[in-house]
Write a protein that holds these residues in place. Structure first.
Motif, PDB file in Angstrom:
ATOM      1  N   ALA A  92      -5.854 -23.788  -3.650  1.00  0.00           N
ATOM      2  CA  ALA A  92      -6.451 -23.468  -4.946  1.00  0.00           C
ATOM      3  C   ALA A  92      -7.372 -22.276  -4.792  1.00  0.00           C
ATOM      4  O   ALA A  92      -8.039 -22.113  -3.756  1.00  0.00           O
ATOM      5  CB  ALA A  92      -7.234 -24.667  -5.493  1.00  0.00           C
ATOM      6  N   HIS A  93      -7.379 -21.420  -5.822  1.00  0.00           N
ATOM      7  CA  HIS A  93      -8.349 -20.326  -5.902  1.00  0.00           C
ATOM      8  C   HIS A  93      -8.196 -19.324  -4.760  1.00  0.00           C
ATOM      9  O   HIS A  93      -9.190 -18.715  -4.335  1.00  0.00           O
ATOM     10  CB  HIS A  93      -9.777 -20.913  -5.904  1.00  0.00           C
ATOM     11  N   VAL A  94      -6.984 -19.121  -4.271  1.00  0.00           N
ATOM     12  CA  VAL A  94      -6.739 -18.181  -3.183  1.00  0.00           C
ATOM     13  C   VAL A  94      -6.209 -16.868  -3.762  1.00  0.00           C
ATOM     14  O   VAL A  94      -5.105 -16.850  -4.316  1.00  0.00           O
ATOM     15  CB  VAL A  94      -5.731 -18.737  -2.160  1.00  0.00           C
ATOM     16  N   PRO A  95      -6.956 -15.776  -3.667  1.00  0.00           N
ATOM     17  CA  PRO A  95      -6.491 -14.500  -4.223  1.00  0.00           C
ATOM     18  C   PRO A  95      -5.152 -14.084  -3.637  1.00  0.00           C
ATOM     19  O   PRO A  95      -4.928 -14.168  -2.428  1.00  0.00           O
ATOM     20  CB  PRO A  95      -7.603 -13.513  -3.824  1.00  0.00           C
ATOM     21  N   THR A  98      -2.655 -18.037  -5.418  1.00  0.00           N
ATOM     22  CA  THR A  98      -2.718 -18.995  -6.525  1.00  0.00           C
ATOM     23  C   THR A  98      -3.386 -18.378  -7.759  1.00  0.00           C
ATOM     24  O   THR A  98      -3.987 -19.109  -8.562  1.00  0.00           O
ATOM     25  CB  THR A  98      -3.488 -20.260  -6.108  1.00  0.00           C
ATOM     26  N   ASP A  99      -3.297 -17.071  -7.910  1.00  0.00           N
ATOM     27  CA  ASP A  99      -3.966 -16.409  -9.027  1.00  0.00           C
ATOM     28  C   ASP A  99      -3.513 -16.994 -10.374  1.00  0.00           C
ATOM     29  O   ASP A  99      -2.322 -17.199 -10.605  1.00  0.00           O
ATOM     30  CB  ASP A  99      -3.658 -14.911  -9.020  1.00  0.00           C
ATOM     31  N   LEU A 100      -4.463 -17.211 -11.247  1.00  0.00           N
ATOM     32  CA  LEU A 100      -4.165 -17.633 -12.609  1.00  0.00           C
ATOM     33  C   LEU A 100      -3.769 -16.403 -13.426  1.00  0.00           C
ATOM     34  O   LEU A 100      -4.341 -15.328 -13.267  1.00  0.00           O
ATOM     35  CB  LEU A 100      -5.379 -18.306 -13.236  1.00  0.00           C
ATOM     36  N   ASP A 101      -2.795 -16.581 -14.307  1.00  0.00           N
ATOM     37  CA  ASP A 101      -2.372 -15.491 -15.179  1.00  0.00           C
ATOM     38  C   ASP A 101      -3.315 -15.440 -16.381  1.00  0.00           C
ATOM     39  O   ASP A 101      -3.341 -16.376 -17.179  1.00  0.00           O
ATOM     40  CB  ASP A 101      -0.935 -15.714 -15.640  1.00  0.00           C
ATOM     41  N   ASP A 282       4.702 -15.989   1.209  1.00  0.00           N
ATOM     42  CA  ASP A 282       5.402 -17.260   1.418  1.00  0.00           C
ATOM     43  C   ASP A 282       4.772 -18.372   0.590  1.00  0.00           C
ATOM     44  O   ASP A 282       5.457 -19.203  -0.014  1.00  0.00           O
ATOM     45  CB  ASP A 282       5.377 -17.640   2.906  1.00  0.00           C
ATOM     46  N   ALA A 283       3.433 -18.410   0.583  1.00  0.00           N
ATOM     47  CA  ALA A 283       2.755 -19.449  -0.168  1.00  0.00           C
ATOM     48  C   ALA A 283       2.971 -19.285  -1.656  1.00  0.00           C
ATOM     49  O   ALA A 283       3.153 -20.258  -2.388  1.00  0.00           O
ATOM     50  CB  ALA A 283       1.252 -19.425   0.151  1.00  0.00           C
ATOM     51  N   LEU A 284       2.974 -18.044  -2.138  1.00  0.00           N
ATOM     52  CA  LEU A 284       3.218 -17.805  -3.551  1.00  0.00           C
ATOM     53  C   LEU A 284       4.620 -18.205  -3.952  1.00  0.00           C
ATOM     54  O   LEU A 284       4.842 -18.718  -5.043  1.00  0.00           O
ATOM     55  CB  LEU A 284       2.998 -16.314  -3.859  1.00  0.00           C
ATOM     56  N   ALA A 285       5.573 -18.013  -3.035  1.00  0.00           N
ATOM     57  CA  ALA A 285       6.951 -18.387  -3.328  1.00  0.00           C
ATOM     58  C   ALA A 285       7.073 -19.878  -3.603  1.00  0.00           C
ATOM     59  O   ALA A 285       7.916 -20.326  -4.364  1.00  0.00           O
ATOM     60  CB  ALA A 285       7.863 -17.988  -2.171  1.00  0.00           C
ATOM     61  N   GLU A 286       6.164 -20.687  -2.978  1.00  0.00           N
ATOM     62  CA  GLU A 286       6.219 -22.127  -3.183  1.00  0.00           C
ATOM     63  C   GLU A 286       5.904 -22.492  -4.627  1.00  0.00           C
ATOM     64  O   GLU A 286       6.312 -23.540  -5.133  1.00  0.00           O
ATOM     65  CB  GLU A 286       5.214 -22.830  -2.268  1.00  0.00           C
TER      66      GLU A 286
END
Length: 290
Positions: A92-95, A98-101, A282-286
């Motif tokens: 959570a909250h990782v630039p 996990t950026d919020l749109d 890789d993490a964003l792809a999840e």
């Protein structure tokens, strides 16, 4: 409401590390990290910006591959167990990850994450259940995650139709945590947990993270200042010990390790390794939003 368990069947993960280090093309992101934390612990990662705090967070959640040392998280030995660890941990909250749109509403974010969880996170058996049952389960997870994150949609200016750009900083942090909790992780990694928060907001943020540990979830949080009751791990320079003091013969990090400043004054992370960018991808792809 805080202290609400997201999933009683998903206990927190114990974290143990000895001499953990990660080296990238530009040198060591972190080195010599020792950790001993029981399930449901609050682990705080401190250190100057650019000292490898986010890289360590990603390594402990199975998103980055350590170079040396050993680590076991919830019985998953790294790096062999990275894939299994990713299935029981969340960020959570990782630039950059996990950026919020800002253009989406709170409700749209929640529906998107619930849909991704139903399709990719719950396994084939859950997809065979009746649609109404799946929808009810998803709604229950969202409600539980919001309660655990202390985010009441009724308090927002437009309820679930509130755009992310209109959220206060602490509200955005709570939303990011709620989205991560929909997957019912045993370990939650939170970056920049106290970034640019006022004293009262910082106290609320730590109270929230403590409430998650009280319900059984292990929390690893990057922060500028650790609370006294946390298991504190400090990164400093190219080599670090578990107590956070530089090892003998250390040099201070070079200027390349410093974070970038955007025109708007926001601090963005640059951990000085190409590996960090790959891990973020890789993490964003999840999340299904790469």
């Amino acid at each position: 409401m805080q202290g609400v368990s997201v999933d009683d069947d998903a206990p927190g993960l114990a974290v143990a590390a000895r001499g953990l280090g990660l080296k990238g093309p530009r040198g060591w992101a972190f080195r010599g990290i020792d950790i001993d934390a029981e399930p449901g612990a609050l682990i705080a990662i401190t250190g100057p910006s650019g000292s490898g705090r986010t890289c360590l967070l990603l390594a402990l959640t199975g998103r980055m591959r350590p170079t040396e040392g050993s680590a076991t998280v919830g019985g998953h030995r790294l790096p062999r167990g990275m894939a299994a660890l990713r299935r029981v941990s969340a960020l959570a909250h990782v630039p950059g990850v996990t950026d919020l749109d800002p253009a989406l509403t709170v409700g749209e974010h929640l529906r998107e994450r619930a849909l991704l969880q139903r399709r990719f996170g719950d396994g084939l058996r859950s997809l065979l259940r009746p649609r109404a049952e799946r929808a009810a389960t998803a709604a229950g997870r969202v409600d539980a995650a919001l309660a655990a994150a202390g985010l009441d949609l009724r308090d927002l200016p437009k309820g679930p139709r509130t755009a992310v750009r209109d959220l206060e900083r602490l509200e955005a942090l709570r939303l990011s945590i709620a989205l991560a909790l929909i997957g019912r992780p045993g370990l939650l990694g939170v970056d920049d947990a106290d970034l640019k928060l006022a004293d009262a907001e910082r106290a609320e943020a730590w109270a929230l993270l403590r409430s998650l540990t009280e319900s059984g979830t292990t929390v690893v949080a990057v922060c500028s200042e650790a609370p006294e009751d946390a298991v504190t791990v400090t990164t400093a320079g190219d080599r670090t010990t578990g107590a956070g003091t530089p090892a003998e013969g250390d040099e201070t990090p070079d200027d390349e390790s410093a974070p970038d400043e955007t025109p708007g004054g926001e601090t963005t992370h640059d951990e000085s390794t190409d590996d960090a960018k790959e891990a973020a991808d890789d993490a964003l792809a999840e999340t299904g939003r790469s």
